[in-house]
Design a protein around this motif. Structure first.
Motif, PDB file in Angstrom:
ATOM      1  N   TYR A  29       0.859  -1.295  -0.123  1.00 42.00           N
ATOM      2  CA  TYR A  29       0.163  -0.091  -0.010  1.00 42.00           C
ATOM      3  C   TYR A  29       0.849   1.290   0.068  1.00 42.00           C
ATOM      4  CZ  TYR A  29      -4.708  -2.234   0.214  1.00 42.00           C
ATOM      5  OH  TYR A  29      -5.688  -2.977  -0.126  1.00 42.00           O
ATOM      6  N   ASN A  30       2.174   1.337   0.597  1.00 43.26           N
ATOM      7  CA  ASN A  30       3.161   2.076   0.307  1.00 43.26           C
ATOM      8  C   ASN A  30       3.424   2.606  -1.185  1.00 43.26           C
ATOM      9  OD1 ASN A  30       2.864   2.830   3.247  1.00 43.26           O
ATOM     10  ND2 ASN A  30       4.892   1.570   3.506  1.00 43.26           N
ATOM     11  N   LEU A  31       3.429   1.349  -1.763  1.00 46.50           N
ATOM     12  CA  LEU A  31       3.760   1.563  -3.293  1.00 46.50           C
ATOM     13  C   LEU A  31       2.646   2.228  -4.079  1.00 46.50           C
ATOM     14  CD1 LEU A  31       5.381   0.663  -5.832  1.00 46.50           C
ATOM     15  CD2 LEU A  31       4.334  -1.416  -5.630  1.00 46.50           C
ATOM     16  N   ALA A  32       1.257   1.693  -3.636  1.00 49.70           N
ATOM     17  CA  ALA A  32       0.169   2.416  -4.308  1.00 49.70           C
ATOM     18  C   ALA A  32       0.067   3.673  -3.992  1.00 49.70           C
ATOM     19  CB  ALA A  32      -1.135   1.626  -3.813  1.00 49.70           C
ATOM     20  N   LEU A  33       0.386   4.313  -2.690  1.00 55.40           N
ATOM     21  CA  LEU A  33       0.528   5.732  -2.294  1.00 55.40           C
ATOM     22  C   LEU A  33       1.497   6.285  -3.043  1.00 55.40           C
ATOM     23  CD1 LEU A  33      -1.046   7.567  -0.567  1.00 55.40           C
ATOM     24  CD2 LEU A  33       0.891   7.143   1.127  1.00 55.40           C
ATOM     25  N   LEU A  34       2.601   5.932  -3.320  1.00 54.93           N
ATOM     26  CA  LEU A  34       3.839   6.530  -4.089  1.00 54.93           C
ATOM     27  C   LEU A  34       3.314   6.467  -5.525  1.00 54.93           C
ATOM     28  CD1 LEU A  34       7.347   5.600  -2.466  1.00 54.93           C
ATOM     29  CD2 LEU A  34       6.426   7.799  -2.642  1.00 54.93           C
ATOM     30  N   ALA A  35       2.748   5.687  -5.775  1.00 54.91           N
ATOM     31  CA  ALA A  35       2.365   5.693  -7.610  1.00 54.91           C
ATOM     32  C   ALA A  35       1.484   6.484  -7.767  1.00 54.91           C
ATOM     33  CB  ALA A  35       1.569   4.327  -7.632  1.00 54.91           C
ATOM     34  N   PHE A  36       0.411   6.557  -6.634  1.00 51.68           N
ATOM     35  CA  PHE A  36      -0.707   7.751  -6.748  1.00 51.68           C
ATOM     36  C   PHE A  36      -0.021   9.121  -6.989  1.00 51.68           C
ATOM     37  CE2 PHE A  36      -3.223  10.973  -4.494  1.00 51.68           C
ATOM     38  CZ  PHE A  36      -4.414  10.651  -5.080  1.00 51.68           C
ATOM     39  N   PHE A  37       0.834   9.367  -6.090  1.00 57.37           N
ATOM     40  CA  PHE A  37       1.309  10.757  -6.179  1.00 57.37           C
ATOM     41  C   PHE A  37       2.157  11.136  -7.500  1.00 57.37           C
ATOM     42  CE2 PHE A  37       0.927  10.762  -1.667  1.00 57.37           C
ATOM     43  CZ  PHE A  37       0.279  11.870  -1.568  1.00 57.37           C
ATOM     44  N   GLY A  38       2.775   9.838  -8.031  1.00 56.41           N
ATOM     45  CA  GLY A  38       3.538   9.675  -9.338  1.00 56.41           C
ATOM     46  C   GLY A  38       2.621  10.098 -10.116  1.00 56.41           C
ATOM     47  N   PHE A  39       1.367   9.379 -10.400  1.00 54.02           N
ATOM     48  CA  PHE A  39       0.358   9.541 -11.503  1.00 54.02           C
ATOM     49  C   PHE A  39      -0.124  11.127 -11.442  1.00 54.02           C
ATOM     50  CE2 PHE A  39       1.393   5.133 -12.123  1.00 54.02           C
ATOM     51  CZ  PHE A  39       1.089   5.034 -13.601  1.00 54.02           C
ATOM     52  N   PHE A  40      -0.170  11.435 -10.063  1.00 62.87           N
ATOM     53  CA  PHE A  40      -0.798  12.700  -9.977  1.00 62.87           C
ATOM     54  C   PHE A  40      -0.080  13.738 -10.559  1.00 62.87           C
ATOM     55  CE2 PHE A  40      -0.653  16.830  -7.670  1.00 62.87           C
ATOM     56  CZ  PHE A  40      -1.865  17.106  -7.275  1.00 62.87           C
ATOM     57  N   LEU A  41       1.357  13.485 -10.441  1.00 61.71           N
ATOM     58  CA  LEU A  41       2.138  14.585 -11.028  1.00 61.71           C
ATOM     59  C   LEU A  41       2.280  14.468 -12.750  1.00 61.71           C
ATOM     60  CD1 LEU A  41       5.074  14.628  -8.363  1.00 61.71           C
ATOM     61  CD2 LEU A  41       3.528  16.638  -8.903  1.00 61.71           C
ATOM     62  N   LEU A  42       2.106  13.142 -12.988  1.00 56.71           N
ATOM     63  CA  LEU A  42       2.208  12.891 -14.443  1.00 56.71           C
ATOM     64  C   LEU A  42       1.151  13.589 -15.153  1.00 56.71           C
ATOM     65  CD1 LEU A  42       4.065  10.819 -15.995  1.00 56.71           C
ATOM     66  CD2 LEU A  42       2.122   9.018 -15.907  1.00 56.71           C
ATOM     67  N   TYR A  43      -0.320  13.396 -14.738  1.00 50.85           N
ATOM     68  CA  TYR A  43      -1.093  14.140 -15.361  1.00 50.85           C
ATOM     69  C   TYR A  43      -1.309  15.509 -15.229  1.00 50.85           C
ATOM     70  CZ  TYR A  43      -3.855  10.460 -17.777  1.00 50.85           C
ATOM     71  OH  TYR A  43      -4.021   9.497 -18.664  1.00 50.85           O
ATOM     72  N   ALA A  44      -0.614  16.010 -14.083  1.00 50.90           N
ATOM     73  CA  ALA A  44      -0.445  17.414 -14.030  1.00 50.90           C
ATOM     74  C   ALA A  44       0.387  17.983 -14.990  1.00 50.90           C
ATOM     75  CB  ALA A  44       0.281  17.779 -12.448  1.00 50.90           C
ATOM     76  N   LEU A  45       1.594  17.530 -15.281  1.00 54.55           N
ATOM     77  CA  LEU A  45       2.730  17.658 -16.373  1.00 54.55           C
ATOM     78  C   LEU A  45       1.996  17.624 -17.780  1.00 54.55           C
ATOM     79  CD1 LEU A  45       5.796  15.779 -14.748  1.00 54.55           C
ATOM     80  CD2 LEU A  45       5.315  18.136 -14.635  1.00 54.55           C
ATOM     81  N   ARG A  46       0.937  16.498 -17.920  1.00 60.61           N
ATOM     82  CA  ARG A  46       0.308  16.514 -19.206  1.00 60.61           C
ATOM     83  C   ARG A  46      -0.477  17.610 -19.643  1.00 60.61           C
ATOM     84  NH1 ARG A  46      -2.640  10.994 -21.289  1.00 60.61           N
ATOM     85  NH2 ARG A  46      -0.639  10.053 -20.218  1.00 60.61           N
ATOM     86  N   VAL A  47      -1.336  18.102 -18.684  1.00 62.67           N
ATOM     87  CA  VAL A  47      -2.680  19.022 -19.214  1.00 62.67           C
ATOM     88  C   VAL A  47      -2.062  20.312 -18.525  1.00 62.67           C
ATOM     89  CG1 VAL A  47      -4.014  17.214 -18.547  1.00 62.67           C
ATOM     90  CG2 VAL A  47      -3.685  18.755 -16.703  1.00 62.67           C
TER      91      VAL A  47
END
Length: 456
Positions: A29-47
């Motif tokens: 679940y720590n992996l899921a949380l870090l991935a959550f923030f990673g994809f958060f930034l990924l889409y922020a960088l995209r849009v």
């Protein structure tokens, strides 16, 4: 490639001991949380460029010659607030802006299948980490590229797409080693929900940054956050439970025992069986169809809010983000519900995936079509678009996870294949939508409700 219906439940039901392997503070679940923030930034960088671009071009250079500006009346409640106007302006016409916005996808589509293949060979940690790191660095270089010329900016955006292209296949590949079968919906929905929340936050926040500061800070702020995330990712994450430094023995045994009959020992990639697999092509169709709506709205929703419903810049940013907030909530909740149905109610995996995909496809279609017939009823228009996008969140626990169900060992490669097809709508969907609406307006085939006054 296809697993028997009971295989994904049997190991967990017989061997797991939920009381001894809590989810709270666990490595998975720590992996899921870090991935959550990673994809958060990924889409922020995209849009973020979609918002910043409005502030980057000269005021007299329109995105397109719009013939619909008088469809709905202006809102009388608009409050004019002094804004920062120090940002550099460029004389880019509509075609140039289209190339700038579309260049991301031309890089993005190239690294989908290679990303999945590399993740299966070297692991997803490095691939995902450096994918987001590279995207962040190129985002930091965006203002410089814009000053050097439009060709440089297009090249930088294409390079960002190359970096982002490996991220989803890499994440899928990692979950093939980390996600117990009956927790797949929960763990993947948490990690991928970050993408929706990134859209929710970055759309209005980018607008506010442009309005009160300068458009260059949109790229500097999100780019710097992406670099910071990279260091946490490299420090805290491991490719597999076996190589994780701080995972508990109980959790390691729990994950490995649940996956022992799931992963293949075959070293070569079975390309031909993959390409002949009907379930894979079913996922391709679903992924392509969902992304057509998703990318079209992602690109054109701010334009719809501004040009048709006539919301001002500040209202536009928040209202354009509202549908993605609903989708984020739906992704989180549907992941919990899907695994509850599979584990506690003994629903088959096939049944859950099909039902959730059906809801996530039919529901959005109904409300999106309905939104085209409600004219200038602002509240109803926003509500229908929000409900449509929200219901699409069910697909995350439907077809989106199905790669891990049919072939866990090759999930990254399978996602690379389906996402290659699903990137095409990002290239052509918004263009076709613009041409269709332009032709409709030019030929005056508007439905009469669009010419009515909004309700008092």
């Amino acid at each position: 490639m296809e697993t028997e219906e009971g295989e994904d439940r049997t190991p967990l039901l017989k061997e797991s001991q939920p009381g001894t392997v809590p989810a709270c503070c666990s490595a998975r679940y720590n992996l899921a949380l870090l991935a959550f923030f990673g994809f958060f930034l990924l889409y922020a960088l995209r849009v973020n460029l979609s918002v910043a671009l409005v502030d980057m071009v000269e005021p007299n250079i329109s995105l397109a010659k719009n013939t619909t500006s008088n469809v709905c009346p202006e809102h009388s409640s608009t409050i004019n607030i002094p804004r920062n106007t120090t940002g550099e302006k460029y004389s880019w016409d509509a075609d140039t802006q289209g190339w700038i916005l579309g260049s991301f996808f031309y890089g993005y589509i190239i690294t989908q299948i290679p990303g999945g293949y590399l993740a299966s060979k070297i692991g997803g940690k490095l691939l995902l980490g450096f994918g987001i790191f590279g995207t962040s660095v190129f985002t930091l270089l965006t203002p410089l590229a814009a000053n050097l010329g439009v060709g440089y900016l297009i090249a930088v955006r294409a390079l960002e797409g190359l970096g982002e292209g490996v991220t989803f296949p890499a994440m899928h590949s990692m979950w093939s080693s980390w996600a117990p079968p009956l927790e797949r919906s929960k763990l993947l929905s948490i990690s991928y929900a970050g993408a929706q929340l990134g859209t929710v936050v970055s759309l209005p926040l980018s607008g506010l940054i442009c309005y009160y500061m300068n458009w260059v800070y949109v790229f500097y702020i999100f780019g710097a956050l992406g670099v910071l995330w990279f260091f946490f990712w490299m420090w805290l994450v491991s490719d597999t439970p076996e190589t994780h430094s701080s995972i508990s023995l109980a959790e390691r045994e729990y994950i490995l025992s649940s996956l022992k009959d799931q992963l293949s020992t075959q070293k070569s990639v079975p390309w031909r069986p993959m390409l002949e697999s009907l379930p894979l092509w079913a996922i391709v169709v679903a992924h392509f169809s969902y992304n057509w709506t998703f990318y079209t709205l992602l690109t054109l929703l701010p334009t719809y809010m501004k040009e048709i419903l006539r919301f001002d810049a500040q209202e536009n940013g928040f209202l354009s983000a509202l549908p993605y907030f609903g989708c984020w909530l739906c992704i989180i909740l549907s992941g919990q519900i899907a695994d509850y149905l599979r584990e506690k109610q003994n629903f088959s995996t096939v049944c859950v995936r099909k039902c959730f995909t059906l809801i996530g496809m039919i529901g959005p279609a109904v409300f999106l079509v309905a939104a085209g017939f409600i004219g200038c009823n602002y509240a109803l228009a926003v509500a229908f678009v929000t409900i449509s996008t929200t219901l699409g969140g069910f697909c995350t626990s439907g077809y989106s996870i199905n790669h891990l169900d049919i072939a866990p060992s090759y999930a990254g490669i399978l996602l690379g294949i389906t996402n290659s097809f699903a990137t095409i709508p990002g290239m052509v969907g918004p263009v076709i939508a613009k041409n269709l609406t332009h032709n409709v307006y030019q030929s005056k085939k508007l439905c009469s409700p669009l010419h009515e006054e909004p309700p008092k």
